[in-house]
Design a protein around this motif. Structure first.
Motif, short mmCIF file in Angstrom:
data_model
loop_
_atom_site.label_atom_id
_atom_site.label_comp_id
_atom_site.label_asym_id
_atom_site.label_seq_id
_atom_site.Cartn_x
_atom_site.Cartn_y
_atom_site.Cartn_z
N GLN A 196 0.82 -1.21 0.00
CA GLN A 196 0.00 0.00 0.00
C GLN A 196 0.86 1.26 0.00
O GLN A 196 0.52 2.24 -0.66
N LEU A 197 1.96 1.25 0.73
CA LEU A 197 2.85 2.41 0.74
C LEU A 197 3.43 2.67 -0.64
O LEU A 197 3.55 3.83 -1.06
N SER A 198 3.79 1.61 -1.34
CA SER A 198 4.35 1.80 -2.68
C SER A 198 3.30 2.30 -3.67
O SER A 198 3.65 2.90 -4.68
N ARG A 199 2.05 2.11 -3.39
CA ARG A 199 0.98 2.60 -4.27
C ARG A 199 0.54 4.01 -3.91
O ARG A 199 0.16 4.80 -4.76
N ILE A 200 0.58 4.34 -2.63
CA ILE A 200 0.09 5.64 -2.17
C ILE A 200 1.15 6.73 -2.29
O ILE A 200 0.83 7.88 -2.59
N THR A 201 2.41 6.40 -2.07
CA THR A 201 3.48 7.40 -2.07
C THR A 201 3.54 8.21 -3.36
O THR A 201 3.63 9.44 -3.29
N PRO A 202 3.49 7.61 -4.55
CA PRO A 202 3.53 8.43 -5.76
C PRO A 202 2.36 9.42 -5.86
O PRO A 202 2.50 10.50 -6.43
N PHE A 237 1.04 11.17 -3.43
CA PHE A 237 1.39 12.36 -2.67
C PHE A 237 2.54 13.14 -3.31
O PHE A 237 2.58 14.36 -3.25
N ILE A 238 3.46 12.43 -3.92
CA ILE A 238 4.61 13.10 -4.53
C ILE A 238 4.19 13.86 -5.78
O ILE A 238 4.60 15.00 -6.00
N THR A 239 3.37 13.25 -6.63
CA THR A 239 3.02 13.87 -7.91
C THR A 239 1.83 14.81 -7.83
O THR A 239 1.53 15.49 -8.80
N SER A 240 1.14 14.87 -6.70
CA SER A 240 -0.05 15.73 -6.62
C SER A 240 0.31 17.21 -6.69
O SER A 240 -0.53 18.03 -7.05
#
Length: 99
Positions: free
Chosen positions: A15-21, A23-26
C-alpha cells in the motif's frame, strides 16, 4: 502467527508503494504531452503481461493467438468483459483438446 505478521507487513509495504507516488506527484503540473504518455502506460504494462501468456498457453502458440484474436475482436465490438473472457477461454480450451 508468523505468517499473519508477514502478510500484514507485505500488505503495508504494498500500500505504501501505491500511495506514495500519489502524494509526490499531486503537487506537480504535467504538460499535456506528459499526461498523454502517462495515460498510455497502464495499457502498455497490461500488454506486456498478457502477450507472453498468450504465447505459452498450450503446446502450440497458435492456440493462444487464436484466443487473443477472439478477445481482440470481441473487445473491438464492445462486448461485455465477462463474455470476452469466457469466449477466449472456451476457444483456447477447445483448441487444446483437439491439438
Amino acid at each position: 502467527m508468523r505468517y499473519l505478521l508477514v502478510i500484514l507487513i507485505m500488505g503495508v509495504i504494498s500500500q505504501l508503494s501505491r500511495i506514495t507516488p500519489l502524494f509526490i506527484t499531486s503537487n506537480f503540473k504535467f504538460s499535456k504531452r506528459v499526461n498523454k504518455f502517462l495515460s498510455a502506460v497502464p495499457y502498455a504494462a497490461l500488454g506486456v503481461m498478457i502477450f507472453p501468456g498468450i504465447l505459452s498457453v498450450g503446446k502450440y502458440p497458435i492456440v493462444g493467438l487464436a484466443g487473443g484474436v477472439i478477445a481482440a475482436i470481441l473487445t473491438y465490438l464492445k462486448v461485455n468483459i465477462i463474455v470476452i473472457i469466457a469466449a477466449s477461454v472456451a476457444v483456447v480450451a477447445a483448441l487444446n483438446s483437439f491439438v
